[in-house]
Design a protein around this motif. Structure first.
Motif, PDB file in Angstrom:
ATOM      1  N   ASN A  30      94.195  33.666 -24.689  1.00  0.00           N
ATOM      2  CA  ASN A  30      94.832  32.495 -25.300  1.00  0.00           C
ATOM      3  C   ASN A  30      95.513  32.809 -26.626  1.00  0.00           C
ATOM      4  OD1 ASN A  30      94.079  30.817 -23.206  1.00  0.00           O
ATOM      5  ND2 ASN A  30      92.220  30.082 -24.218  1.00  0.00           N
ATOM      6  N   HIS A  31      95.475  34.084 -27.034  1.00  0.00           N
ATOM      7  CA  HIS A  31      96.045  34.477 -28.319  1.00  0.00           C
ATOM      8  C   HIS A  31      97.498  34.930 -28.196  1.00  0.00           C
ATOM      9  CE1 HIS A  31      91.636  35.469 -29.668  1.00  0.00           C
ATOM     10  NE2 HIS A  31      91.824  34.194 -29.370  1.00  0.00           N
TER      11      HIS A  31
ATOM     12  N   ILE B 228      85.460  17.590 -25.888  1.00  0.00           N
ATOM     13  CA  ILE B 228      86.819  18.123 -25.991  1.00  0.00           C
ATOM     14  C   ILE B 228      86.880  19.167 -27.095  1.00  0.00           C
ATOM     15  CG2 ILE B 228      89.234  17.529 -26.454  1.00  0.00           C
ATOM     16  CD1 ILE B 228      88.612  14.708 -25.358  1.00  0.00           C
ATOM     17  N   VAL B 229      86.254  18.873 -28.211  1.00  0.00           N
ATOM     18  CA  VAL B 229      86.199  19.824 -29.326  1.00  0.00           C
ATOM     19  C   VAL B 229      85.496  21.105 -28.900  1.00  0.00           C
ATOM     20  CG1 VAL B 229      85.299  20.231 -31.655  1.00  0.00           C
ATOM     21  CG2 VAL B 229      86.244  17.978 -31.055  1.00  0.00           C
ATOM     22  N   GLN B 230      84.381  20.980 -28.174  1.00  0.00           N
ATOM     23  CA  GLN B 230      83.629  22.153 -27.730  1.00  0.00           C
ATOM     24  C   GLN B 230      84.452  23.020 -26.786  1.00  0.00           C
ATOM     25  OE1 GLN B 230      80.678  22.917 -29.136  1.00  0.00           O
ATOM     26  NE2 GLN B 230      80.892  24.889 -28.075  1.00  0.00           N
ATOM     27  N   ALA B 231      85.227  22.362 -25.907  1.00  0.00           N
ATOM     28  CA  ALA B 231      86.088  23.119 -24.992  1.00  0.00           C
ATOM     29  C   ALA B 231      87.119  23.921 -25.781  1.00  0.00           C
ATOM     30  CB  ALA B 231      86.786  22.168 -24.023  1.00  0.00           C
ATOM     31  N   ALA B 232      87.645  23.341 -26.852  1.00  0.00           N
ATOM     32  CA  ALA B 232      88.618  24.045 -27.688  1.00  0.00           C
ATOM     33  C   ALA B 232      87.985  25.236 -28.394  1.00  0.00           C
ATOM     34  CB  ALA B 232      89.224  23.085 -28.711  1.00  0.00           C
ATOM     35  N   ILE B 233      86.763  25.048 -28.894  1.00  0.00           N
ATOM     36  CA  ILE B 233      86.065  26.133 -29.592  1.00  0.00           C
ATOM     37  C   ILE B 233      85.898  27.335 -28.678  1.00  0.00           C
ATOM     38  CG2 ILE B 233      83.836  26.820 -30.573  1.00  0.00           C
ATOM     39  CD1 ILE B 233      83.622  23.925 -31.675  1.00  0.00           C
ATOM     40  N   GLU B 234      85.460  27.087 -27.465  1.00  0.00           N
ATOM     41  CA  GLU B 234      85.282  28.178 -26.504  1.00  0.00           C
ATOM     42  C   GLU B 234      86.624  28.813 -26.131  1.00  0.00           C
ATOM     43  OE1 GLU B 234      82.336  29.397 -25.692  1.00  0.00           O
ATOM     44  OE2 GLU B 234      81.546  27.885 -27.086  1.00  0.00           O
ATOM     45  N   ALA B 235      87.662  27.985 -26.003  1.00  0.00           N
ATOM     46  CA  ALA B 235      88.973  28.498 -25.597  1.00  0.00           C
ATOM     47  C   ALA B 235      89.610  29.357 -26.679  1.00  0.00           C
ATOM     48  CB  ALA B 235      89.888  27.330 -25.245  1.00  0.00           C
ATOM     49  N   VAL B 236      89.365  29.013 -27.937  1.00  0.00           N
ATOM     50  CA  VAL B 236      89.935  29.785 -29.049  1.00  0.00           C
ATOM     51  C   VAL B 236      89.426  31.225 -29.039  1.00  0.00           C
ATOM     52  CG1 VAL B 236      89.873  30.036 -31.571  1.00  0.00           C
ATOM     53  CG2 VAL B 236      90.434  27.833 -30.561  1.00  0.00           C
ATOM     54  N   LYS B 237      88.219  31.422 -28.536  1.00  0.00           N
ATOM     55  CA  LYS B 237      87.609  32.755 -28.522  1.00  0.00           C
ATOM     56  C   LYS B 237      88.207  33.681 -27.461  1.00  0.00           C
ATOM     57  CE  LYS B 237      83.114  30.817 -29.905  1.00  0.00           C
ATOM     58  NZ  LYS B 237      81.717  30.583 -29.453  1.00  0.00           N
ATOM     59  N   LYS B 238      88.930  33.130 -26.504  1.00  0.00           N
ATOM     60  CA  LYS B 238      89.443  33.936 -25.391  1.00  0.00           C
ATOM     61  C   LYS B 238      90.701  34.700 -25.804  1.00  0.00           C
ATOM     62  CE  LYS B 238      87.894  30.595 -21.883  1.00  0.00           C
ATOM     63  NZ  LYS B 238      88.370  29.694 -20.788  1.00  0.00           N
ATOM     64  N   PRO B 239      90.688  36.037 -25.720  1.00  0.00           N
ATOM     65  CA  PRO B 239      91.867  36.826 -26.111  1.00  0.00           C
ATOM     66  C   PRO B 239      93.131  36.440 -25.345  1.00  0.00           C
ATOM     67  CG  PRO B 239      89.954  38.239 -25.860  1.00  0.00           C
ATOM     68  CD  PRO B 239      89.548  36.897 -25.348  1.00  0.00           C
TER      69      PRO B 239
ATOM     70  N   GLN C  60      97.390  27.653 -25.913  1.00  0.00           N
ATOM     71  CA  GLN C  60      96.610  27.487 -24.678  1.00  0.00           C
ATOM     72  C   GLN C  60      95.205  26.950 -24.929  1.00  0.00           C
ATOM     73  OE1 GLN C  60      98.762  30.523 -21.529  1.00  0.00           O
ATOM     74  NE2 GLN C  60      96.696  30.988 -22.186  1.00  0.00           N
ATOM     75  N   ALA C  61      94.627  27.250 -26.080  1.00  0.00           N
ATOM     76  CA  ALA C  61      93.309  26.698 -26.378  1.00  0.00           C
ATOM     77  C   ALA C  61      93.368  25.171 -26.478  1.00  0.00           C
ATOM     78  CB  ALA C  61      92.760  27.294 -27.668  1.00  0.00           C
ATOM     79  N   VAL C  62      94.462  24.661 -27.030  1.00  0.00           N
ATOM     80  CA  VAL C  62      94.644  23.219 -27.098  1.00  0.00           C
ATOM     81  C   VAL C  62      94.863  22.648 -25.694  1.00  0.00           C
ATOM     82  CG1 VAL C  62      96.130  21.366 -27.971  1.00  0.00           C
ATOM     83  CG2 VAL C  62      95.491  23.263 -29.470  1.00  0.00           C
ATOM     84  N   GLN C  63      95.575  23.390 -24.861  1.00  0.00           N
ATOM     85  CA  GLN C  63      95.739  22.936 -23.474  1.00  0.00           C
ATOM     86  C   GLN C  63      94.391  22.897 -22.744  1.00  0.00           C
ATOM     87  OE1 GLN C  63      99.291  24.198 -21.180  1.00  0.00           O
ATOM     88  NE2 GLN C  63      99.750  25.514 -22.927  1.00  0.00           N
ATOM     89  N   GLU C  64      93.525  23.871 -23.022  1.00  0.00           N
ATOM     90  CA  GLU C  64      92.201  23.849 -22.394  1.00  0.00           C
ATOM     91  C   GLU C  64      91.385  22.646 -22.877  1.00  0.00           C
ATOM     92  OE1 GLU C  64      89.820  27.218 -21.670  1.00  0.00           O
ATOM     93  OE2 GLU C  64      91.495  28.653 -21.699  1.00  0.00           O
ATOM     94  N   ALA C  65      91.551  22.297 -24.145  1.00  0.00           N
ATOM     95  CA  ALA C  65      90.921  21.074 -24.648  1.00  0.00           C
ATOM     96  C   ALA C  65      91.490  19.857 -23.924  1.00  0.00           C
ATOM     97  CB  ALA C  65      91.139  20.946 -26.154  1.00  0.00           C
TER      98      ALA C  65
END
Length: 387
Positions: free
Chosen positions: A62-63, A49-60, A274-279
């Motif tokens: 989701n900003h 779950i943490v790894q999914a959040a890390i990857e999601a945070v990088k996506k523009p 949205q990064a948290v939603q992806e997690a």
């Protein structure tokens, strides 16, 4: 110079803020405090779950501002999880809304349906936010005592007719915080019939449905025939996946109830990151073995604590669900006095039962949020006290 609004003036002190203050005072004296007060699991969020959040945070993408209702992908994941877990289909477009933690949704929900003077039926002892949300909406709380002789279930037949006529919402919470009581499907059937007969919304806080033990598995109230006519259910990823700090949850149920809550959210927040939603999608859609492992950990802690308390003469039963233990205080003590004694003389934080409501007097709540060794240490410290 400035005065608080009447709604803030009516609020009781928030229970856990006061606990934190008292705990800080004792810690400042150099005491090794064992904190069994707040229900915040000590176990880390699973790595996938943490790894999914890390990857999601990088996506523009989701900003930017998210949708107040939540990403459709998250709502679809929630709907799929719900069908797999409870066998109930919900429409992710109309019958699911994403929440910034279930506390947010529970607090905001009355704003959609309660007018000044309306009554909200609130169990007691209970999570304080049911009453707080009612106050903020201008409603009046009518308390339903949860008593041992009723297995900590509300007596709906005891509600006066004039109260029923003004009631808009009935709050429920099973598995229950703080009592750890559970409800079966037969009880939920009675509740749904009650809601239909009296035109009352049934709002069920289901935050602890995945923390269960032994031969018990909690049902959803939406499993009951006709439940979607009157019910909304709040589910949290906080306790299930040890994600309390992430603030992600969802509500499911009646289309109009979901629409009302969504409309409030449209006007007061901009949705969950949205990064948290992806997690959250990774949590709901991924391997659920992590949840089973959490259950094993909490069951082991439950068994250690209950056995230790029983050996010391406390009246306590092992809970079938939640990570709370609800026990009677020793004879001659109030809940507050006993909790204060544990903190001052043993460096142990527990929550006095009356802090959740008057019928909680005579009980204390223990959160199983430290490991077995610390629980054994807590039992050792309690055994050294004189009662």
């Amino acid at each position: 110079m400035f005065s608080f609004s009447e709604r803030l003036a009516k609020l009781p002190p928030y229970l856990f803020v006061e606990l934190d203050r008292m705990k800080a005072e004792v810690k400042a004296k150099g005491v090794d405090v064992i904190d069994l007060g707040v229900g915040d699991p000590d176990l880390p969020t699973p790595s996938h779950i943490v790894q999914a959040a890390i990857e999601a945070v990088k996506k523009p993408e989701n900003h930017h501002y998210p949708s107040s209702a939540g990403m459709l992908a998250f709502r679809e994941a929630a709907a799929n999880w719900f069908k797999n877990r409870f066998g109930v289909e919900v429409d992710p477009q109309k019958e699911v809304v994403t929440l910034i933690g279930s506390k947010e949704g529970i607090a905001h929900f009355p704003l959609a349906f309660v007018n000044p003077g309306d009554v909200v039926l609130v169990p007691t002892p209970a999570y304080p936010v049911y009453h707080i949300g009612t106050l903020f909406a201008g409603g009046e709380t009518y308390y339903l005592p949860l008593l041992p002789e009723n297995n900590f279930l509300p007596d709906l037949e005891s509600i006066p007719e004039d109260v029923l006529k003004r009631a808009k919402i009935l709050w429920l919470n099973y598995p229950n915080n703080p009592t750890a009581a559970v409800a079966d499907k037969a009880f939920f059937e009675k509740v749904i019939e009650f809601g239909q007969k009296n035109n009352i919304i049934i709002a069920h806080d289901a935050a602890y449905t995945e923390l269960f033990y032994d031969d018990y598995t909690p049902p959803s109230i939406l499993e009951v025939k006709g439940a979607k006519e009157v019910a909304i259910e709040f589910h949290s990823l906080s306790k299930t996946y040890c994600m309390t700090g992430w603030r992600i949850a969802f509500a499911v149920g009646n289309e109009k109830l979901i629409a009302g809550l969504t409309k409030v959210k449209n006007n007061v927040d901009s949705g969950a990151f949205q990064a948290v939603q992806e997690a959250g999608i990774a949590a709901l859609s991924g391997d659920q073995n992590c949840v089973a492992e959490f259950r094993k950990v909490f069951k082991g802690r439950r068994d250690v604590l209950v056995a230790g308390l029983k050996e010391l003469g406390f009246e306590v039963e092992p809970p079938k669900a939640t990570f709370y233990v609800w026990a009677k205080v020793p004879q001659g003590y109030t809940s507050q006095d006993f909790a204060a004694k544990l903190l001052k003389e043993a460096g142990i934080v527990v929550t006095p039962g009356n802090g959740f409501g008057e019928p909680g007097e005579g009980f204390f709540r223990v959160a199983l949020t430290v490991d077995e060794k610390r629980l054994e240490e807590a039992i050792k410290r309690i055994s050294a006290l004189k009662f």
